[in-house]
Every structure is written in C-alpha cells, then in structure tokens.
Motif scaffolding. Structure first.
Motif, short mmCIF file in Angstrom:
data_model
loop_
_atom_site.label_atom_id
_atom_site.label_comp_id
_atom_site.label_asym_id
_atom_site.label_seq_id
_atom_site.Cartn_x
_atom_site.Cartn_y
_atom_site.Cartn_z
N GLN A 39 0.55 -1.19 -0.04
CA GLN A 39 -0.02 0.04 -0.03
C GLN A 39 0.77 1.31 0.03
OE1 GLN A 39 -2.10 -0.62 3.46
NE2 GLN A 39 -3.94 -1.56 2.51
N VAL A 40 1.85 1.31 0.69
CA VAL A 40 2.79 2.53 1.11
C VAL A 40 3.74 2.69 0.09
CG1 VAL A 40 1.75 2.68 3.35
CG2 VAL A 40 3.96 1.62 2.78
N LYS A 41 4.27 1.50 -0.51
CA LYS A 41 5.52 1.42 -1.66
C LYS A 41 6.65 2.45 -1.16
CE LYS A 41 2.54 0.23 -5.36
NZ LYS A 41 2.14 -1.06 -4.77
N ALA A 42 6.93 2.10 0.29
CA ALA A 42 8.04 2.72 0.69
C ALA A 42 9.49 2.38 0.38
CB ALA A 42 7.83 2.95 2.09
N TYR A 43 9.67 1.17 -0.09
CA TYR A 43 10.89 0.53 -0.38
C TYR A 43 10.82 -0.05 -1.96
CZ TYR A 43 11.19 0.06 4.41
OH TYR A 43 11.33 0.40 5.86
N ILE A 44 12.04 0.56 -2.35
CA ILE A 44 12.48 0.09 -3.55
C ILE A 44 13.08 -1.21 -3.83
CG2 ILE A 44 13.76 0.78 -6.01
CD1 ILE A 44 13.38 3.70 -4.94
N THR A 45 14.12 -1.36 -3.04
CA THR A 45 14.77 -2.48 -2.85
C THR A 45 14.97 -2.91 -1.41
OG1 THR A 45 16.35 -1.48 -4.49
CG2 THR A 45 17.16 -3.39 -3.53
N LEU A 46 14.69 -4.40 -1.18
CA LEU A 46 14.86 -4.95 -0.08
C LEU A 46 15.83 -6.12 -0.16
CD1 LEU A 46 11.09 -5.53 1.22
CD2 LEU A 46 12.84 -4.23 2.28
N THR A 47 16.63 -5.97 0.88
CA THR A 47 17.72 -7.08 0.67
C THR A 47 17.45 -7.92 1.94
OG1 THR A 47 19.35 -5.54 2.06
CG2 THR A 47 19.52 -5.57 -0.36
N GLU A 48 16.56 -8.63 1.73
CA GLU A 48 16.16 -9.56 3.09
C GLU A 48 16.93 -10.60 3.41
OE1 GLU A 48 12.01 -11.03 2.81
OE2 GLU A 48 11.82 -9.71 1.11
N GLU A 49 17.49 -11.37 2.40
CA GLU A 49 18.49 -12.43 2.49
C GLU A 49 19.83 -11.80 3.27
OE1 GLU A 49 21.29 -15.74 0.09
OE2 GLU A 49 19.10 -15.36 -0.64
N ALA A 50 20.48 -10.80 2.71
CA ALA A 50 21.49 -10.04 3.32
C ALA A 50 21.27 -9.69 4.70
CB ALA A 50 21.94 -9.07 2.57
N ALA A 51 20.01 -9.24 4.95
CA ALA A 51 19.78 -8.40 6.30
C ALA A 51 19.60 -9.79 7.46
CB ALA A 51 18.37 -8.01 6.18
N LEU A 52 19.16 -10.80 7.09
CA LEU A 52 19.07 -11.97 7.99
C LEU A 52 20.45 -12.66 8.26
CD1 LEU A 52 15.67 -13.39 6.62
CD2 LEU A 52 15.97 -12.55 8.77
N LYS A 53 21.35 -12.76 7.14
CA LYS A 53 22.59 -13.19 7.22
C LYS A 53 23.38 -12.30 8.17
CE LYS A 53 26.54 -14.57 4.42
NZ LYS A 53 27.29 -14.47 2.89
N GLN A 54 23.38 -10.96 8.16
CA GLN A 54 24.14 -10.10 8.74
C GLN A 54 23.35 -10.07 10.40
OE1 GLN A 54 23.79 -6.04 6.97
NE2 GLN A 54 24.84 -6.83 5.27
N ALA A 55 22.35 -10.28 10.46
CA ALA A 55 21.72 -10.52 11.91
C ALA A 55 22.25 -11.74 12.46
CB ALA A 55 20.14 -10.45 11.48
N GLY A 56 22.25 -12.90 11.82
CA GLY A 56 22.65 -14.06 12.28
C GLY A 56 24.19 -13.80 12.59
N ALA A 57 25.01 -13.18 11.94
CA ALA A 57 26.59 -12.94 12.20
C ALA A 57 26.66 -12.05 13.57
CB ALA A 57 27.24 -12.12 11.18
N VAL A 58 25.71 -11.11 13.57
CA VAL A 58 25.66 -10.36 14.90
C VAL A 58 25.35 -11.11 16.07
CG1 VAL A 58 24.38 -8.54 16.31
CG2 VAL A 58 25.20 -8.26 13.72
N ASP A 59 24.22 -12.22 16.07
CA ASP A 59 23.76 -12.86 17.04
C ASP A 59 24.91 -13.82 17.39
OD1 ASP A 59 21.45 -11.68 16.99
OD2 ASP A 59 20.53 -13.31 15.55
N ARG A 60 25.58 -14.28 16.53
CA ARG A 60 26.80 -15.34 16.75
C ARG A 60 27.91 -14.59 17.62
NH1 ARG A 60 25.32 -17.07 11.95
NH2 ARG A 60 26.81 -15.95 10.93
#
Length: 84
Positions: A39-60
């Motif tokens: 509805q809001v179309k606020a994002y042009i590019t989402l890097t979901e896989e990269a975001a989750l990979k980076q989050a996992g690295a931070v968690d480790r």
C-alpha cells in the motif's frame, strides 16, 4: 512485543540484555514491511537475505561475548535519494 515499533535505543537495550536477537528484530521489521509496503510503496529494494545473514552474524558474535558497534543488529533503511 512488536519489535518493529521499538526505538533504536530500546532495540539496542534489549540486544545488550540478550532479551531478543538481531534475527528476531530483523524478521519483525521484514514482516511489517511485507504487511504494509504493498500500500505505501516505501521500499524500492529490500535485501532480506543479506539482512538475515548479517543479523545471524551479529547474533553469533553476541553469543560469543564479542563487543559490537552501537548499531550492530539494528535494521536500517536508506532513503532513496542516496546512492546505494
């Protein structure tokens, strides 16, 4: 708790206390984007896989007791007026 609605300060506080993981925060934000961006179309590019990979690295790193920079594990959106 609706993690995607927290301030950066509160997210950081919860991460430092290990009450939540970076992966949980990122998933919450991505879920919210999926709910409303049609509805809001606020994002042009989402890097979901990269975001989750980076989050996992931070968690480790956090689990290993390593020190982390202040914004480590906090999702961040970049305004599209900046080159990425």
């Amino acid at each position: 708790m609706d993690l995607c609605r927290l301030t950066i300060h509160k997210m950081r506080e919860l991460l430092l206390k290990r009450e939540v993981s970076s992966t949980e925060i990122v998933r919450s934000v991505l879920d919210r984007i999926a709910q409303v961006d049609g509805q809001v179309k606020a994002y042009i590019t989402l890097t979901e896989e990269a975001a989750l990979k980076q989050a996992g690295a931070v968690d480790r790193k956090s689990a290993a007791g390593e020190g982390l920079p202040p914004l480590a594990g906090i999702p961040l959106a970049v305004k599209d007026v900046l080159c990425t």
